[in-house]
Design a protein around this motif. Structure first.
Motif, PDB file in Angstrom:
ATOM      1  N   SER A  71      46.025   7.423  16.122  1.00  0.00           N
ATOM      2  CA  SER A  71      45.551   6.512  14.907  1.00  0.00           C
ATOM      3  C   SER A  71      46.652   5.994  14.147  1.00  0.00           C
ATOM      4  O   SER A  71      48.356   7.327  14.351  1.00  0.00           O
ATOM      5  CB  SER A  71      44.903   7.749  13.638  1.00  0.00           C
ATOM      6  N   LYS A  72      47.089   5.078  13.306  1.00  0.00           N
ATOM      7  CA  LYS A  72      47.682   4.782  12.317  1.00  0.00           C
ATOM      8  C   LYS A  72      47.079   4.874  11.127  1.00  0.00           C
ATOM      9  O   LYS A  72      46.257   4.389  10.997  1.00  0.00           O
ATOM     10  CB  LYS A  72      48.477   3.352  12.783  1.00  0.00           C
ATOM     11  N   LEU A  73      47.892   5.478  10.847  1.00  0.00           N
ATOM     12  CA  LEU A  73      47.316   5.903   8.940  1.00  0.00           C
ATOM     13  C   LEU A  73      47.340   4.926   8.622  1.00  0.00           C
ATOM     14  O   LEU A  73      48.303   3.730   8.088  1.00  0.00           O
ATOM     15  CB  LEU A  73      48.138   6.778   8.340  1.00  0.00           C
ATOM     16  N   ASN A  74      46.794   4.366   6.956  1.00  0.00           N
ATOM     17  CA  ASN A  74      46.726   3.623   5.714  1.00  0.00           C
ATOM     18  C   ASN A  74      46.406   2.361   5.892  1.00  0.00           C
ATOM     19  O   ASN A  74      47.118   1.683   6.092  1.00  0.00           O
ATOM     20  CB  ASN A  74      48.185   3.957   5.454  1.00  0.00           C
ATOM     21  N   LEU A  75      45.845   1.829   7.834  1.00  0.00           N
ATOM     22  CA  LEU A  75      46.023   0.657   7.893  1.00  0.00           C
ATOM     23  C   LEU A  75      44.550  -0.329   7.972  1.00  0.00           C
ATOM     24  O   LEU A  75      43.451   0.726   7.468  1.00  0.00           O
ATOM     25  CB  LEU A  75      46.352  -0.242   9.440  1.00  0.00           C
ATOM     26  N   THR A  76      44.152  -1.230   7.945  1.00  0.00           N
ATOM     27  CA  THR A  76      43.065  -1.889   7.563  1.00  0.00           C
ATOM     28  C   THR A  76      42.595  -2.880   9.309  1.00  0.00           C
ATOM     29  O   THR A  76      43.538  -1.923   9.638  1.00  0.00           O
ATOM     30  CB  THR A  76      43.252  -3.383   6.820  1.00  0.00           C
ATOM     31  N   GLN A  77      41.111  -2.849   8.501  1.00  0.00           N
ATOM     32  CA  GLN A  77      40.462  -2.546  10.391  1.00  0.00           C
ATOM     33  C   GLN A  77      41.691  -4.101  10.867  1.00  0.00           C
ATOM     34  O   GLN A  77      41.652  -4.192  12.021  1.00  0.00           O
ATOM     35  CB  GLN A  77      39.502  -3.079  10.017  1.00  0.00           C
TER      36      GLN A  77
END
Length: 106
Positions: A71-77
């Motif tokens: 996962s890559k945190l704090n990303l929009t879709q």
């Protein structure tokens, strides 16, 4: 899972995802096949420098290497989608995409 088991499993997982053989990974990283084989067979652990080379070959950071779920945190879709597409590109395709993105910025 201990780091001695995690590192070779993660490298194998990333090689499978990219379609890299041990030989190809050795070419990209500048490491010998023997050194990579020792890491993959849990006979040795990579140095930080070599682990960074391996991460560079896969186009990921050290943090991403050690993130279990990728996962890559704090990303929009949309941002996540771009990174997922990026992860599937070959190095030449990435260079082209970077050039295109930079041209949009000017």
């Amino acid at each position: 899972m201990c780091v001695e088991e995690y590192i070779p499993l993660r490298i194998k997982e990333l090689c499978k995802k990219r379609g890299y053989t041990k030989y190809r990974l050795a070419q990209i990283t500048g490491m010998t096949q023997t050194a990579l084989g020792n890491i993959l067979n849990q006979k040795s652990l990579p140095t930080i420098v070599n682990l960074e080379r391996i991460c560079d070959a896969f186009g990921i950071t050290l943090a991403q290497f050690f993130t279990d779920d990728g996962s890559k945190l704090n990303l929009t879709q949309d941002q996540q989608e771009i990174l997922d597409i990026w992860d599937d590109l070959e190095s030449k395709e990435r260079e082209i995409l970077i050039g295109f993105i930079r041209s949009l910025k000017k």
